[in-house]
Design a protein around this motif. Sequence first.
Motif, PDB file in Angstrom:
ATOM      1  N   ARG A 146      31.700  18.980  68.237  1.00 15.38           N
ATOM      2  CA  ARG A 146      32.165  19.026  69.628  1.00 15.38           C
ATOM      3  C   ARG A 146      31.806  20.349  70.289  1.00 15.38           C
ATOM      4  NH1 ARG A 146      38.244  16.323  69.779  1.00 15.38           N
ATOM      5  NH2 ARG A 146      37.622  14.224  69.135  1.00 15.38           N
ATOM      6  N   CYS A 178      33.278  15.331  78.175  1.00  6.56           N
ATOM      7  CA  CYS A 178      34.507  15.119  77.398  1.00  6.56           C
ATOM      8  C   CYS A 178      34.983  13.674  77.527  1.00  6.56           C
ATOM      9  CB  CYS A 178      35.606  16.075  77.878  1.00  6.56           C
ATOM     10  SG  CYS A 178      35.417  17.767  77.316  1.00  6.56           S
ATOM     11  N   VAL A 181      32.754  11.575  75.308  1.00  5.61           N
ATOM     12  CA  VAL A 181      33.111  11.741  73.896  1.00  5.61           C
ATOM     13  C   VAL A 181      34.372  10.947  73.577  1.00  5.61           C
ATOM     14  CG1 VAL A 181      33.872  13.396  72.149  1.00  5.61           C
ATOM     15  CG2 VAL A 181      31.994  13.991  73.697  1.00  5.61           C
TER      16      VAL A 181
END
Length: 498
Positions: free
Chosen positions: A276, A325, A328
């Motif tokens: 990440r 984000c 993800v």
Amino acid sequence: MLLVMVVLYAPWMGRGYVNLEYPFSMAARALSDSRYSAQMDVYFANQANPLGYSFVLAIIYKVFGYHDWFWLAKLPSLCGALMILISGWILTRDRWQSRRSLFYFWSSLVILHPMILAFGTAATADVLPVGLLMLALAIAIKSADNKVYSKILAALLFGFAIIVKYNSAYFGLAFLYIALVGVTQAKKSLTQICQNISIFVTAPFIFLVSYIWWCNARYGVFISNRLTDTRPNFADGPTWALTFGKYLSFFGLFIGVIPFVLLARESIIFSERIKRIVIMVGSFLLGWFVISWRVMGEMDFGGGLLVTSQISRVFQTVGLLSGVCFCVYVVERIRSRDRLFEILMLGLAPYIILISASRPTQRYLIFAVPVALLLLVDAAGVLTAKLRNLYLGVTALGFAAVSLLGMSYLRAQGNASENMAVWMESNHVIDQSSAAPIGVHAGQHFYGITSSEIKYEVVQTLLDGEKLIKERILHREPMNVLGKITRVYVLRELPKAP
């Protein structure tokens, strides 16, 4: 919450038109009264959207008569905004039954969102199709397998959404998934699947083909009069990718800080954490050095938010991080086998990808906002009440602040343009004046006017710039934004040639 939306939106609906709203009203008048059919030319000269919004407005004009009331022309948009809330309630009434506060948070975010508030009080085809589309999805998702009439209603709403704004069709995969798989885990028979596909494909197809045929037969316009400038270009891969990055950046800004919080609160193994970090660093570099400095289409912060180029780059980079984000989170959530999540994402993901092949326009993201916020608020249910209330509340306050500034600017701009055009009419100088820069806002006043000689022009300037004008000033209209005059429209004599 419906009443709250009406109360908060009503004060902004009386402002003058801005940014080519007036063609929708002129087209509606042409549809409702054949004596004004020539006004349809104004619509096709300025708008690429189909006539669905003006159809609805024409019905209102037929029932109540035509009036130069700005709020009347904006009623379809307000109805679209209300449909968004109704569809959210339908989708979540069972899912959030024990957590009704989530619905109120989601509703607050939708009501206060700058894009929905701006276009939910505008006479444009931007919020109405979103309301129709979300209502169609909600009815389709909640309809049982044996409720054929509910599916037909959903298909009809979807079809009408398409002829209000063609982009609605990009959500078609969500309806196809409902037809093939359904909402429950129960298996469908081949007969049921064929029946569902025929319903969700046939009705929208008939709507679209009928509209295109009618519009071409009556007005000689095939699909759109501005098809050359607005049609998608799927062959230009690099531009498509850059536009997608730009959309993802603004999409991230439109959904606030919630994606950051959701990813930060998850417990993951060390290797996933490193992955990440690499993704975030890469996204930051991509946002700052590739995406943020490019000027593309209408992807900017407008005239109401006075931000420097550097601040704009910061906002867009942060927005790209938020958008990444969200992506993800979506990838990791796919394994949950949540049917509502799958259906909404099968509409949202293709939509953002496909609009990236068209001219970059912020308002296209209005389709994505309610869906994304619903998914994020649903995911925020795993947070502690204190943390959830904090971040959702801060996001709502941020939306409210931006909305107040943006709406104040739009009202000041619309009213100043309208007042200037009315003054020019009443003082018989409109036929001797240039329409720019108020022509895109109050263009209805310049319709049918022929000018033999242009003696005057309207200029937009700051207060300091107004002091430097040497020509005779006939009239001025200030733009008052939250008690401060930010710009002034000045009607002056044309500068004499040297």
